[in-house]
Design a protein around this motif. Structure first.
Motif, PDB file in Angstrom:
ATOM      1  N   THR A  17      83.098  77.721  39.458  1.00  0.00           N
ATOM      2  CA  THR A  17      82.383  76.442  39.332  1.00  0.00           C
ATOM      3  C   THR A  17      80.885  76.662  39.154  1.00  0.00           C
ATOM      4  OG1 THR A  17      84.041  75.385  40.747  1.00  0.00           O
ATOM      5  CG2 THR A  17      81.954  74.226  40.446  1.00  0.00           C
ATOM      6  N   THR A  57      78.996  75.479  35.642  1.00  0.00           N
ATOM      7  CA  THR A  57      78.188  74.255  35.702  1.00  0.00           C
ATOM      8  C   THR A  57      76.691  74.514  35.703  1.00  0.00           C
ATOM      9  OG1 THR A  57      78.281  74.200  38.136  1.00  0.00           O
ATOM     10  CG2 THR A  57      80.012  73.026  36.923  1.00  0.00           C
ATOM     11  N   ASP A  66      75.506  70.541  36.294  1.00  0.00           N
ATOM     12  CA  ASP A  66      74.923  71.152  37.479  1.00  0.00           C
ATOM     13  C   ASP A  66      74.531  70.093  38.506  1.00  0.00           C
ATOM     14  OD1 ASP A  66      73.790  73.369  39.000  1.00  0.00           O
ATOM     15  OD2 ASP A  66      71.845  72.511  38.473  1.00  0.00           O
ATOM     16  N   THR A  99      77.676  68.527  40.095  1.00  0.00           N
ATOM     17  CA  THR A  99      78.335  69.479  41.000  1.00  0.00           C
ATOM     18  C   THR A  99      77.565  69.631  42.297  1.00  0.00           C
ATOM     19  OG1 THR A  99      79.208  70.695  39.087  1.00  0.00           O
ATOM     20  CG2 THR A  99      79.210  71.819  41.214  1.00  0.00           C
ATOM     21  N   GLN A 100      76.252  69.715  42.208  1.00  0.00           N
ATOM     22  CA  GLN A 100      75.452  69.892  43.422  1.00  0.00           C
ATOM     23  C   GLN A 100      75.534  68.678  44.339  1.00  0.00           C
ATOM     24  OE1 GLN A 100      74.270  72.858  44.203  1.00  0.00           O
ATOM     25  NE2 GLN A 100      75.234  73.394  42.253  1.00  0.00           N
ATOM     26  N   GLY A 160      79.653  78.582  45.263  1.00  0.00           N
ATOM     27  CA  GLY A 160      79.140  77.930  44.066  1.00  0.00           C
ATOM     28  C   GLY A 160      77.621  77.932  44.021  1.00  0.00           C
TER      29      GLY A 160
END
Length: 269
Positions: free
Chosen positions: A93, A97, A104, A107-108, A150
């Protein structure tokens, strides 16, 4: 310094020895166990440690040594399966990403939500939906490791992609996936191995805590955490019950922490 050379340091060798000892007990447990983990022995109610029962027997006449040897295997399964699975998903991941800003950011934010929950609160909430058990322990550990690994890989991606040799590779026509495989992963391996050892030690505590609270492994099946819980309920009548499982948890965690410290020190050097 390569990982193989890092593991030849005295501290790492001591850690490998401790982890190897517990691993060996788990693998040969069925051969060493004098009784079945669920077998009830006639006339052996809360018997103290003796040549016949090295760790004594519990309140329902079961041999604690046999149950401890059986419980080791579940902890090792959690440590050596759930943690690597979470790490692999997290690394993948982070790699995919971090290269694209929109992916990005999304995802964060998801990682922020996962990490915002205290581990045991998250475990209790999950067990309320799917019920307690080994699968619940595994899912909790995997879910918690994904954002950890990640973010670790994301940091490497965002650092390496600004390097001159990466820009040169892109000018030459290299795509993002080639750059990730050729440049980012090799530069991320050392911090990832350190984190893997740390996460494995944390996973031992998570299993023990969840089983201790009754949302992990369910009776009559044994795990080190559930055996410690059983021992504390009879702490005054039979204080010996929890000693064996507790000692193995400490040995396993200490071994993993020694390995992670050695890898971290070598990385700094």
């Amino acid at each position: 310094m390569t990982t193989s050379r890092q593991l030849t340091r005295p501290k790492a060798l001591a850690g490998l020895g401790l982890v190897g000892f517990v691993l060996l007990l788990g693998l040969v447990g069925p051969l060493l166990a004098p009784y079945g983990p669920l077998e009830q022995i006639e006339g052996a109610n809360l018997v103290g440690p003796s040549p016949s029962h090295w760790l004594g027997t519990d309140e329902v006449n079961r041999d604690v040594l046999s149950r401890t040897l059986s419980g080791i295997r579940l902890d090792l399964l959690v440590v050596f399966v759930a943690v690597p699975v979470g790490a692999a998903i997290g690394v993948l991941t982070g790699l995919l990403t971090a290269w694209w800003n929109v992916a990005d950011v999304l995802t964060q934010r998801i990682f922020d939500v996962v990490l915002a929950f205290p581990t045991l609160i998250f475990a209790i909430a999950l067990s309320a939906f799917i019920g307690p058990g080994v699968w619940t322990i595994a899912i909790v550990i995997v879910a918690l490791e994904i954002p950890v690994f990640g973010r670790l890989v994301r940091t490497s991606v965002r650092t390496v992609r600004e390097m001159p040799y990466v820009e040169a590779a892109q000018v030459a026509g290299a795509g993002p996936l080639w750059v990730l495989r050729r440049h980012v992963l090799p530069n991320s391996l050392e911090p990832l191995t350190v984190q893997l050892a740390v996460s494995m030690s944390v996973a031992v505590f998570i299993e023990a805590a969840m089983s201790f609270l009754g949302i992990g492994v369910q009776a009559p099946n044994p795990s080190l955490g559930s055996l410690i819980k059983d021992g504390t309920t009879l702490m005054y009548d039979a204080p010996f019950l929890a000693l064996g499982p507790l000692a193995l948890v400490l040995v396993l965690v200490l071994g993993l922490l020694l390995i992670s410290q050695s890898l971290s020190e070598a990385h700094r050097d």
